[in-house]
Design an enzyme around this catalytic site. Structure first.
Site, short mmCIF file in Angstrom:
data_model
loop_
_atom_site.label_atom_id
_atom_site.label_comp_id
_atom_site.label_asym_id
_atom_site.label_seq_id
_atom_site.Cartn_x
_atom_site.Cartn_y
_atom_site.Cartn_z
CG HIS A 147 10.04 -9.17 -6.91
ND1 HIS A 147 9.16 -8.13 -6.73
CD2 HIS A 147 9.72 -9.74 -8.10
CE1 HIS A 147 8.36 -8.07 -7.79
NE2 HIS A 147 8.67 -9.03 -8.62
CB ILE A 207 13.06 -8.24 -0.69
CG1 ILE A 207 13.13 -6.75 -0.30
CG2 ILE A 207 12.86 -8.40 -2.19
CD1 ILE A 207 14.30 -6.01 -0.94
NE ARG A 247 14.33 -1.76 0.58
CZ ARG A 247 13.92 -2.27 -0.60
NH1 ARG A 247 14.68 -2.12 -1.68
NH2 ARG A 247 12.78 -2.93 -0.66
CB SER A 262 0.58 -0.36 -6.93
OG SER A 262 1.81 -0.81 -7.51
CG LEU A 310 -4.81 2.34 2.02
CD1 LEU A 310 -5.39 1.82 3.33
CD2 LEU A 310 -3.52 3.11 2.28
CB ALA A 342 -3.05 -5.33 4.95
CD GLN A 399 4.34 -7.84 -6.48
OE1 GLN A 399 4.73 -7.20 -7.47
NE2 GLN A 399 3.21 -7.55 -5.84
#
Ligand code: BV8
Length: 237
Positions: A117, A101, A65, A186, A211, A228, A99
């Site tokens: 986070h 990263i 990631r 969410s 969404l 968004a 939230q």
């Protein structure tokens, strides 16, 4: 649009973002179809227990990631840029709690920003606490550049069961804000999912841009559904 409402320029604003704001930049969300948690078990890669069981598997998960952030295709989108513009133009506190990263908010220009986070591009040593930027891959054979311990460098990420960063500062801002805006989350993960309750209890107007309605949608005074990159620029213009 904010300026059309009763808010005076300068009223304190708190914005909470989640993975949905980075979706149109090409980064997966977690719980949508095809999301991160559909490809790997959360318990294996985003908990201290998973890290203790197989640290290299966790390092590999975050190495992949982290590497993705350096891909040319992964750029801040219009929603990230609109939030940076809001901070520059609002002439009052705009505190952005994410939230996420990834580094797309800072690359878009946001400065009043807290990664609750943690950050994919930071690694910390569990032996001496050294915490520094890391653009490359981390392995379990890594040597801490500060204390020379071996295999103690972990992603500076808040896993499930660990205390998120900046909680005191966040709750102070939620008490003081006039407007709380939640974007692209969410509403599944706590304590972030509870921020709207805190803000509303202290008199803030609570707005959700997502969404689809989140788990906490009923807690918001207004819910706008859509991508968004459409909703956030319209809100800020
Ligand atoms: C803690 C690691 C306490 C980094 C993550 C009650 C109170 C307190 C804690 C708990 C509680 N109940 C349960 C808990 C425990 C737990 C928890 O919440 N579990 C859940 C599953 C029930 N919480 C914790 O463990 C937290 N720690 O509370 O510690 C403590 C106290 C004392 C001492 C020690 C500890 C820690 C939580 C952080 C965990 N780390 N990830 C990483 O790998 O990324 S959480 C993970 O979920 C991600 O970080 C992510 O940021 C976060 C939230 O997900 P979302 O961002 O919302 O993403 P999601 O896919 O779910 O949703 C995306 C949304 O976007 C969707 O709604 C979609 O419709 C929308 N969308 C999609 N495309 C678009 C869009 N919107 C707009 N435009 C688009 N284009």
């Amino acid at each position: 649009m904010i300026s059309d409402w009763r808010f005076r320029r300068g009223d304190p604003i708190v914005v909470l973002t989640g993975a949905g704001i980075s979706r149109e930049s090409g980064l997966d969300t977690f719980r949508d179809i095809g999301g991160v948690w559909s490809k790997v078990k959360l318990e294996d890669v985003a908990t201290p227990e998973g890290y203790a069981r197989d640290p290299q598997q966790v390092q590999d998960f975050y190495n992949a990631r982290r590497a993705q952030l350096t891909e040319a295709a992964i750029q801040p989108n219009a929603a990230h840029r609109a939030l940076a513009a809001l901070e520059a133009e609002w002439r009052g506190p705009v505190f952005l709690v994410t939230q996420n990263i990834d580094d797309l908010h800072e690359r878009a220009g946001s400065r009043s920003l807290l990664h609750m986070h943690g950050e994919l591009r930071r690694v910390r040593c569990t032996a001496c606490g050294d915490n520094r930027e890391e653009a490359g891959a981390v392995t379990i054979a890594d040597v801490c550049p500060k204390c020379s311990a071996i295999g103690t460098r972990r992603p500076d990420i808040v896993w499930f069961g660990e205390m998120p960063y900046g909680m005191d500062r966040i709750y102070e801002a939620l008490v003081d804000c006039e407007l709380f805006i939640s974007i692209g989350t969410s509403g599944t993960v706590y304590p972030a999912a509870g921020f709207v309750t805190e803000a509303r209890a202290h008199g803030a107007y609570c707005l959700e841009l997502n969404l689809e309605p989140s788990h906490g949608a009923s807690m918001f005074h207004r819910v706008l559904n859509g991508p968004a990159t459409e909703l956030v620029p319209r809100l800020v213009e």
